[in-house]
Design an enzyme around this catalytic site. Structure first.
Site, short mmCIF file in Angstrom:
data_model
loop_
_atom_site.label_atom_id
_atom_site.label_comp_id
_atom_site.label_asym_id
_atom_site.label_seq_id
_atom_site.Cartn_x
_atom_site.Cartn_y
_atom_site.Cartn_z
CD GLU A 1 -2.65 -1.36 2.40
OE1 GLU A 1 -2.41 -0.48 3.37
OE2 GLU A 1 -3.57 -2.08 2.40
CB CYS B 1 -3.95 -7.32 -4.83
SG CYS B 1 -5.42 -6.55 -4.75
CD GLU C 1 -4.67 -11.83 -4.73
OE1 GLU C 1 -4.16 -10.68 -4.37
OE2 GLU C 1 -5.81 -12.07 -4.35
N1 THU Z 1 -5.96 -7.22 -1.15
C1 THU Z 1 -5.26 -8.27 -1.77
O1 THU Z 1 -3.79 -8.03 -1.66
N2 THU Z 1 -5.64 -9.11 -2.51
C2 THU Z 1 -7.09 -9.32 -2.63
O2 THU Z 1 -7.57 -9.89 -3.68
C3 THU Z 1 -7.93 -8.50 -1.99
C4 THU Z 1 -7.41 -7.36 -1.42
C5 THU Z 1 -5.38 -6.03 -0.37
C6 THU Z 1 -5.36 -4.65 -1.07
C7 THU Z 1 -5.50 -4.23 0.22
O3 THU Z 1 -3.91 -3.76 0.79
C8 THU Z 1 -5.96 -4.63 1.32
O4 THU Z 1 -5.87 -6.03 1.01
C9 THU Z 1 -7.33 -4.37 1.77
O5 THU Z 1 -8.18 -4.34 0.70
#
Ligand code: THU
Length: 130
Positions: free
Chosen positions: A44, A53, A55
């Site tokens: 982030e 994210c 993935e």
């Molecule tokens: N997030 C992921 O890393 N993967 C996902 O598929 C869903 C959301 C992360 C993004 C953000 O940093 C945190 O989870 C909250 O949304």
């Protein structure tokens, strides 16, 4: 296929995530056709929408190392529920990895495995650009 080994790697990958704003740690482990594993954590930034994210971190790491063939991705978070990939990640995974197995992990470290096409039916793709 028993994906426990890949789930363990996704759980480990939570440790390389960087979510100072949401504090929601996600780890992903992407398995190549040749059984190499790439890890990713969510990252982030202060401009929230620039977050990536777990993935996509894993997929872009693998792709930028020249990998092109994949078998599965495992995803872990600290949520009690199975952690599903978000919609953007589903699209990126389908485009760059194809219809791989998606292994979701809950807080009891139980696994639920679905094909990506079950999570993203009637997907937009290459074929639609012709
Ligand atoms: N997030 C992921 O890393 N993967 C996902 O598929 C869903 C959301 C992360 C993004 C953000 O940093 C945190 O989870 C909250 O949304």
């Amino acid at each position: 296929m028993d994906y426990k080994f890949l789930a363990d790697k996704a759980i480990e990958a939570k440790g390389i995530s960087h979510p100072p704003y949401s504090n929601f740690h996600v780890g992903a482990a992407l398995l190549t056709e040749e059984n190499k594993i790439y890890l990713g954590g969510n990252i982030e930034t202060s401009s929230y929408s620039l977050t990536i994210c777990a993935e996509r971190t894993a997929v872009f790491k693998a792709f930028s190392e020249g990998e092109r063939k994949f078998k599965a991705v495992a995803i872990a978070s600290d949520s009690p529920d199975f952690c599903p990939p978000c919609g953007s990640c589903r699209q990126v995974l389908m485009d760059l990895c194809g219809d791989i197995d998606v292994v979701m992990i809950n807080h009891k470290e139980e696994l639920k495995t679905l094909k990506l096409s079950q999570l993203l039916p009637f997907a937009f793709g290459d074929k639609d650009l012709k």
